[in-house]
Design a protein around this motif. Structure first.
Motif, short mmCIF file in Angstrom:
data_model
loop_
_atom_site.label_atom_id
_atom_site.label_comp_id
_atom_site.label_asym_id
_atom_site.label_seq_id
_atom_site.Cartn_x
_atom_site.Cartn_y
_atom_site.Cartn_z
N LEU A 129 0.83 -1.20 0.00
CA LEU A 129 0.00 0.00 0.00
C LEU A 129 0.87 1.25 0.00
O LEU A 129 0.64 2.18 -0.78
CB LEU A 129 -0.92 -0.01 1.22
CG LEU A 129 -1.88 1.18 1.35
CD1 LEU A 129 -2.86 1.20 0.19
CD2 LEU A 129 -2.62 1.12 2.68
N GLY A 130 1.87 1.29 0.88
CA GLY A 130 2.76 2.44 0.90
C GLY A 130 3.63 2.53 -0.33
O GLY A 130 3.93 3.64 -0.81
N CYS A 134 2.24 6.12 -2.59
CA CYS A 134 3.06 7.33 -2.51
C CYS A 134 3.64 7.77 -3.86
O CYS A 134 3.63 8.96 -4.17
CB CYS A 134 4.17 7.14 -1.48
SG CYS A 134 3.53 7.03 0.21
N PRO A 135 4.18 6.87 -4.70
CA PRO A 135 4.62 7.33 -6.02
C PRO A 135 3.50 7.94 -6.86
O PRO A 135 3.73 8.88 -7.63
CB PRO A 135 5.18 6.06 -6.68
CG PRO A 135 5.58 5.20 -5.54
CD PRO A 135 4.58 5.48 -4.46
N VAL A 162 11.23 9.83 -8.96
CA VAL A 162 12.33 8.94 -9.37
C VAL A 162 12.70 7.97 -8.25
O VAL A 162 12.80 6.76 -8.47
CB VAL A 162 13.54 9.78 -9.80
CG1 VAL A 162 14.76 8.88 -10.01
CG2 VAL A 162 13.24 10.53 -11.08
N LEU A 163 12.90 8.48 -7.02
CA LEU A 163 13.35 7.62 -5.93
C LEU A 163 12.30 6.59 -5.55
O LEU A 163 12.59 5.39 -5.41
CB LEU A 163 13.74 8.47 -4.72
CG LEU A 163 15.00 9.32 -4.87
CD1 LEU A 163 15.24 10.15 -3.62
CD2 LEU A 163 16.21 8.46 -5.16
N GLN A 164 11.07 7.02 -5.39
CA GLN A 164 10.04 6.07 -4.99
C GLN A 164 9.58 5.21 -6.16
O GLN A 164 9.18 4.07 -5.97
CB GLN A 164 8.86 6.82 -4.37
CG GLN A 164 9.26 7.54 -3.09
CD GLN A 164 8.08 8.00 -2.27
OE1 GLN A 164 6.93 7.85 -2.67
NE2 GLN A 164 8.36 8.57 -1.11
N GLY A 165 9.64 5.75 -7.38
CA GLY A 165 9.33 4.93 -8.54
C GLY A 165 10.36 3.84 -8.77
O GLY A 165 10.02 2.73 -9.22
N ALA A 166 11.63 4.12 -8.44
CA ALA A 166 12.68 3.11 -8.59
C ALA A 166 12.44 1.93 -7.64
O ALA A 166 12.58 0.77 -8.03
CB ALA A 166 14.05 3.73 -8.33
#
Length: 207
Positions: A129-130, A134-135, A162-166
């Motif tokens: 879920l998180g 968030c992305p 970028v960071l959370q999508g990675a």
């Protein structure tokens, strides 16, 4: 007497099986790593809250930008190296061989010998879920900053995307498998949809 003793044994075994089933369900629903579950959501939710309230808290853009980037960096490290391994048994990383070539590794924890999962369902729900929500929120922030001409915030928002999508992409690769598996799944899904539409059209023509 013998018949009565055998029935007692059967009843005892069934009771013990029921207890094992209840304990197994409680283990699935129990959060085994509360600290990891907390920090899995803490950094990324804090970054979103700071982004939304930064103009109310302070007028310094530099302070807000540094705070958000620090929270996003801590979230990237924690999710990539700690929470994914503990909560769902997945991990991904980059390895450089002796020839200088870069190789991406995507691993998932094997199921135990008894066939039981090592991660609980509650932790799995919290993790995914998180990881997914968030992305999506940062993508919405990116379009909002772009259409409202907030150019200075666009770099900060893109850092979050970028960071959370990675991490999202890496853990999907760990969960699903290699890129070939992703392609085959997409192809099979499109094939099933096309087959359903064809069958529906044939039913309409025959009726």
């Amino acid at each position: 007497m013998l018949r009565q003793g055998s029935s007692d044994d059967i009843e005892d075994v069934s009771l013990f099986d029921a207890d094992d089933e209840v304990s197994r369900r409680s283990k699935k629903s129990k959060i085994r790593h509360p600290v990891a579950s907390f920090f899995h959501l803490f950094f990324r939710v804090s970054a979103i809250v700071v982004y939304l309230l930064c103009e109310l808290l302070t007028s310094s853009f530099i302070a807000c930008m540094v705070t958000i980037i620090l929270l996003l960096s801590c979230d990237f490290w924690a999710v990539k190296n700690v929470t994914g391994r503990l909560m769902v048994g997945l991990r991904w990383w980059n390895q450089v061989d002796d020839d200088g070539r870069s190789h991406w590794k995507f691993e998932s924890r094997k199921v135990s010998a008894q066939g039981h999962k090592t991660s609980s369902e509650s932790e799995s729900r919290i993790f995914w879920l998180g990881l997914i929500t968030c992305p999506i929120i940062w993508v919405i922030f990116a379009f909002s900053a772009l259409f409202s001409f907030k150019v200075k915030w666009l770099a900060v928002v893109m850092m979050g995307v970028v960071l959370q999508g990675a991490n999202l992409y890496g853990y999907i690769r760990c969960k699903v498998g290699s890129r070939k598996n992703l392609t085959s799944m997409a192809t099979s899904y499109l094939g099933k949809q096309f087959l359903r539409q064809t069958v529906a059209k044939e039913d309409q023509t025959t009726s």
